[in-house]
Write a protein that holds these residues in place. Sequence first.
Motif, PDB file in Angstrom:
ATOM      1  N   ALA A  24       0.793  -1.240   0.000  1.00 18.67           N
ATOM      2  CA  ALA A  24       0.000   0.000   0.000  1.00 18.67           C
ATOM      3  C   ALA A  24       0.816   1.276   0.000  1.00 18.67           C
ATOM      4  CB  ALA A  24      -0.936  -0.001   1.212  1.00 18.67           C
ATOM      5  N   ALA A  25       2.024   1.236   0.527  1.00 15.83           N
ATOM      6  CA  ALA A  25       2.780   2.491   0.695  1.00 15.83           C
ATOM      7  C   ALA A  25       3.546   2.831  -0.579  1.00 15.83           C
ATOM      8  CB  ALA A  25       3.739   2.366   1.873  1.00 15.83           C
ATOM      9  N   GLU A  26       3.935   4.078  -0.682  1.00 15.75           N
ATOM     10  CA  GLU A  26       4.727   4.541  -1.825  1.00 15.75           C
ATOM     11  C   GLU A  26       6.201   4.409  -1.461  1.00 15.75           C
ATOM     12  OE1 GLU A  26       4.142   5.682  -4.874  1.00 15.75           O
ATOM     13  OE2 GLU A  26       6.187   6.380  -5.235  1.00 15.75           O
ATOM     14  N   LEU A  75       1.662   7.574   5.210  1.00 14.85           N
ATOM     15  CA  LEU A  75       0.231   7.618   4.903  1.00 14.85           C
ATOM     16  C   LEU A  75      -0.001   6.632   3.756  1.00 14.85           C
ATOM     17  CD1 LEU A  75      -2.616   8.913   5.128  1.00 14.85           C
ATOM     18  CD2 LEU A  75      -1.846  10.586   3.423  1.00 14.85           C
ATOM     19  N   ALA A  76      -0.811   5.633   4.002  1.00 10.82           N
ATOM     20  CA  ALA A  76      -1.034   4.606   2.979  1.00 10.82           C
ATOM     21  C   ALA A  76      -2.400   3.967   3.179  1.00 10.82           C
ATOM     22  CB  ALA A  76       0.049   3.523   3.072  1.00 10.82           C
ATOM     23  N   VAL A  77      -3.093   3.755   2.079  1.00  8.69           N
ATOM     24  CA  VAL A  77      -4.395   3.090   2.104  1.00  8.69           C
ATOM     25  C   VAL A  77      -4.333   1.929   1.119  1.00  8.69           C
ATOM     26  CG1 VAL A  77      -6.853   3.388   1.550  1.00  8.69           C
ATOM     27  CG2 VAL A  77      -5.627   5.161   2.825  1.00  8.69           C
ATOM     28  N   ARG A  81      -9.055   0.039  -1.467  1.00 11.43           N
ATOM     29  CA  ARG A  81      -9.932   0.784  -0.548  1.00 11.43           C
ATOM     30  C   ARG A  81      -9.766   2.296  -0.680  1.00 11.43           C
ATOM     31  NH1 ARG A  81     -11.921  -2.913   3.490  1.00 11.43           N
ATOM     32  NH2 ARG A  81     -11.242  -4.940   2.777  1.00 11.43           N
ATOM     33  N   ARG A  82      -9.185   2.724  -1.753  1.00  8.62           N
ATOM     34  CA  ARG A  82      -8.913   4.168  -1.876  1.00  8.62           C
ATOM     35  C   ARG A  82     -10.158   4.938  -2.317  1.00  8.62           C
ATOM     36  NH1 ARG A  82      -2.785   3.272  -4.286  1.00  8.62           N
ATOM     37  NH2 ARG A  82      -2.009   2.452  -2.291  1.00  8.62           N
ATOM     38  N   ARG A  83     -10.098   6.236  -2.131  1.00  6.62           N
ATOM     39  CA  ARG A  83     -11.188   7.167  -2.490  1.00  6.62           C
ATOM     40  C   ARG A  83     -12.452   6.876  -1.701  1.00  6.62           C
ATOM     41  NH1 ARG A  83     -10.406  10.550  -6.877  1.00  6.62           N
ATOM     42  NH2 ARG A  83     -11.859  11.943  -5.865  1.00  6.62           N
ATOM     43  N   GLY A  85     -12.395   7.893   1.732  1.00 12.41           N
ATOM     44  CA  GLY A  85     -12.260   8.732   2.916  1.00 12.41           C
ATOM     45  C   GLY A  85     -11.283   8.225   3.959  1.00 12.41           C
ATOM     46  N   THR A  86     -10.640   7.087   3.703  1.00 16.44           N
ATOM     47  CA  THR A  86      -9.751   6.511   4.729  1.00 16.44           C
ATOM     48  C   THR A  86      -8.515   7.389   4.964  1.00 16.44           C
ATOM     49  OG1 THR A  86     -10.486   4.337   4.053  1.00 16.44           O
ATOM     50  CG2 THR A  86      -8.496   4.426   5.407  1.00 16.44           C
ATOM     51  N   GLY A  87      -7.909   7.827   3.877  1.00 15.36           N
ATOM     52  CA  GLY A  87      -6.730   8.688   4.027  1.00 15.36           C
ATOM     53  C   GLY A  87      -7.077   9.958   4.787  1.00 15.36           C
ATOM     54  N   GLY A  88      -8.196  10.554   4.434  1.00 15.66           N
ATOM     55  CA  GLY A  88      -8.634  11.768   5.126  1.00 15.66           C
ATOM     56  C   GLY A  88      -8.912  11.509   6.600  1.00 15.66           C
ATOM     57  N   MET A 109       6.707  14.768   4.135  1.00 16.21           N
ATOM     58  CA  MET A 109       7.568  14.730   2.956  1.00 16.21           C
ATOM     59  C   MET A 109       6.803  14.004   1.871  1.00 16.21           C
ATOM     60  SD  MET A 109      11.383  13.985   4.179  1.00 16.21           S
ATOM     61  CE  MET A 109      10.876  12.435   4.875  1.00 16.21           C
ATOM     62  N   ASN A 114       4.719  12.112  -6.971  1.00 17.45           N
ATOM     63  CA  ASN A 114       3.589  11.335  -6.442  1.00 17.45           C
ATOM     64  C   ASN A 114       2.303  12.161  -6.499  1.00 17.45           C
ATOM     65  OD1 ASN A 114       1.858   9.628  -5.156  1.00 17.45           O
ATOM     66  ND2 ASN A 114       3.103   9.364  -3.304  1.00 17.45           N
ATOM     67  N   TRP A 121      -3.138  15.153  -0.036  1.00 14.89           N
ATOM     68  CA  TRP A 121      -2.615  16.135   0.921  1.00 14.89           C
ATOM     69  C   TRP A 121      -3.304  17.485   0.730  1.00 14.89           C
ATOM     70  CZ3 TRP A 121      -0.147  14.598   5.048  1.00 14.89           C
ATOM     71  CH2 TRP A 121       0.629  13.455   5.007  1.00 14.89           C
TER      72      TRP A 121
HETATM   73  C1  LIG Z   1      -2.663   9.027  -0.876  1.00 14.10           C
HETATM   74  C2  LIG Z   1      -3.645   8.012  -0.268  1.00 14.10           C
HETATM   75  C3  LIG Z   1      -3.200   7.676   1.137  1.00 14.10           C
HETATM   76  C4  LIG Z   1      -5.045   8.625  -0.223  1.00 14.10           C
HETATM   77  O1  LIG Z   1      -5.894   7.736   0.484  1.00 14.10           O
HETATM   78  P1  LIG Z   1      -7.471   7.678   0.198  1.00 14.10           P
HETATM   79  O2  LIG Z   1      -8.085   6.859   1.249  1.00 14.10           O
HETATM   80  O3  LIG Z   1      -7.716   7.264  -1.203  1.00 14.10           O
HETATM   81  O4  LIG Z   1      -7.878   9.196   0.368  1.00 14.10           O
HETATM   82  P2  LIG Z   1      -9.349   9.742   0.614  1.00 14.10           P
HETATM   83  O5  LIG Z   1     -10.361   8.791   0.072  1.00 14.10           O
HETATM   84  O6  LIG Z   1      -9.472  10.148   2.036  1.00 14.10           O
HETATM   85  O7  LIG Z   1      -9.325  11.019  -0.315  1.00 14.10           O
HETATM   86  C5  LIG Z   1      -9.442  12.318   0.247  1.00 14.10           C
HETATM   87  C6  LIG Z   1      -9.456  13.312  -0.892  1.00 14.10           C
HETATM   88  O8  LIG Z   1      -8.193  13.340  -1.518  1.00 14.10           O
HETATM   89  C7  LIG Z   1      -8.380  13.602  -2.904  1.00 14.10           C
HETATM   90  N1  LIG Z   1      -7.926  12.424  -3.655  1.00 14.10           N
HETATM   91  C8  LIG Z   1      -7.493  11.251  -3.146  1.00 14.10           C
HETATM   92  N2  LIG Z   1      -7.133  10.419  -4.151  1.00 14.10           N
HETATM   93  C9  LIG Z   1      -7.326  11.096  -5.299  1.00 14.10           C
HETATM   94  C10 LIG Z   1      -7.148  10.770  -6.674  1.00 14.10           C
HETATM   95  N3  LIG Z   1      -6.699   9.558  -7.069  1.00 14.10           N
HETATM   96  N4  LIG Z   1      -7.466  11.703  -7.592  1.00 14.10           N
HETATM   97  C11 LIG Z   1      -7.964  12.910  -7.241  1.00 14.10           C
HETATM   98  N5  LIG Z   1      -8.168  13.269  -5.935  1.00 14.10           N
HETATM   99  C12 LIG Z   1      -7.847  12.376  -4.998  1.00 14.10           C
HETATM  100  C13 LIG Z   1      -9.857  13.807  -3.120  1.00 14.10           C
HETATM  101  O9  LIG Z   1     -10.152  15.181  -2.945  1.00 14.10           O
HETATM  102  C14 LIG Z   1     -10.424  12.993  -1.996  1.00 14.10           C
HETATM  103  O10 LIG Z   1     -11.714  13.387  -1.610  1.00 14.10           O
HETATM  104  P3  LIG Z   1     -12.973  12.852  -2.478  1.00 14.10           P
HETATM  105  O11 LIG Z   1     -12.786  11.377  -2.676  1.00 14.10           O
HETATM  106  O12 LIG Z   1     -14.136  13.197  -1.592  1.00 14.10           O
HETATM  107  O13 LIG Z   1     -12.934  13.600  -3.763  1.00 14.10           O
HETATM  108  C15 LIG Z   1      -3.702   6.733  -1.144  1.00 14.10           C
HETATM  109  O14 LIG Z   1      -3.946   7.094  -2.482  1.00 14.10           O
HETATM  110  C16 LIG Z   1      -2.442   5.907  -1.079  1.00 14.10           C
HETATM  111  O15 LIG Z   1      -2.276   5.060  -0.207  1.00 14.10           O
HETATM  112  N6  LIG Z   1      -1.503   6.125  -2.035  1.00 14.10           N
HETATM  113  C17 LIG Z   1      -0.262   5.352  -2.079  1.00 14.10           C
HETATM  114  C18 LIG Z   1       0.655   5.704  -0.927  1.00 14.10           C
HETATM  115  C19 LIG Z   1       1.035   7.168  -0.962  1.00 14.10           C
HETATM  116  O16 LIG Z   1       1.399   7.704  -2.002  1.00 14.10           O
HETATM  117  N7  LIG Z   1       0.964   7.802   0.215  1.00 14.10           N
HETATM  118  C20 LIG Z   1       1.348   9.194   0.389  1.00 14.10           C
HETATM  119  C21 LIG Z   1       2.787   9.284   0.690  1.00 14.10           C
HETATM  120  S1  LIG Z   1       3.302  10.966   0.862  1.00 14.10           S
END
Ligand SMILES: CC(C)(COP(=O)(O)OP(=O)(O)OC[C@H]1O[C@@H](n2cnc3c(N)ncnc32)[C@H](O)[C@@H]1OP(=O)(O)O)[C@@H](O)C(=O)NCCC(=O)NCCS
Length: 141
Positions: A24-26, A75-77, A81-83, A85-88, A109, A114, A121
């Motif tokens: 899940a992580a980057e 931060l990783a989902v 299970r993405r999109r 609200g878990t990351g938020g 960081m 990415n 973020w």
């Molecule tokens: C980044 C990450 C943690 C986001 O987790 P998530 O659970 O999908 O995030 P959320 O569902 O809470 O999204 C919150 C908001 O972020 C924005 N967002 C998240 N993913 C997005 C995407 N692929 N495209 C556009 N907007 C996005 C949206 O505004 C979203 O709100 P919405 O769904 O109501 O429009 C996830 O994509 C992930 O694990 N990525 C790989 C690891 C990584 O890169 N981590 C960050 C390291 S710095």
Amino acid sequence: MTELQVRAATPADLDAVLAFWKIAAEGTSISDDSDGVARLLARDPESLLLAEEEGELVGTVIAGFDGWRCHLYRLAVHPDRRRRGTGGALLAAAEARFTALGGRRGDAMVLDRNELAHHAWRAAGYAPEPQWSRWVKHLDD
Ligand SMILES: CC(C)(COP(=O)(O)OP(=O)(O)OC[C@H]1O[C@@H](n2cnc3c(N)ncnc32)[C@H](O)[C@@H]1OP(=O)(O)O)[C@@H](O)C(=O)NCCC(=O)NCCS
């Protein structure tokens, strides 16, 4: 939709978290091993937050407070299970922790390439400060 729970990890979660980050992580972190995460939990026991759905690990964030600054890492989902609200939710929990401890600003960081992370973020209210660079020195060379 099943209910999301966020809780602090314990040492018993360590192996599951390391396996989770592989899918899940980057990228990888210099501290992505048992010793690294165990040291984090020993020093700051509430800092590794886990998001679970029906007991299954679906997300993580490290909300580390060193008494001076608030650092967010890992931060990783789960990709499935993405999109949702878990990351938020993880960032909200991290910020609640920081605020309760007297922290004033969250730092993360984020790799310039990415873009997926940039969306998340920004949606949570974070913005880059391009006047800074990361300066590093490896201590075990
Ligand atoms: C980044 C990450 C943690 C986001 O987790 P998530 O659970 O999908 O995030 P959320 O569902 O809470 O999204 C919150 C908001 O972020 C924005 N967002 C998240 N993913 C997005 C995407 N692929 N495209 C556009 N907007 C996005 C949206 O505004 C979203 O709100 P919405 O769904 O109501 O429009 C996830 O994509 C992930 O694990 N990525 C790989 C690891 C990584 O890169 N981590 C960050 C390291 S710095």
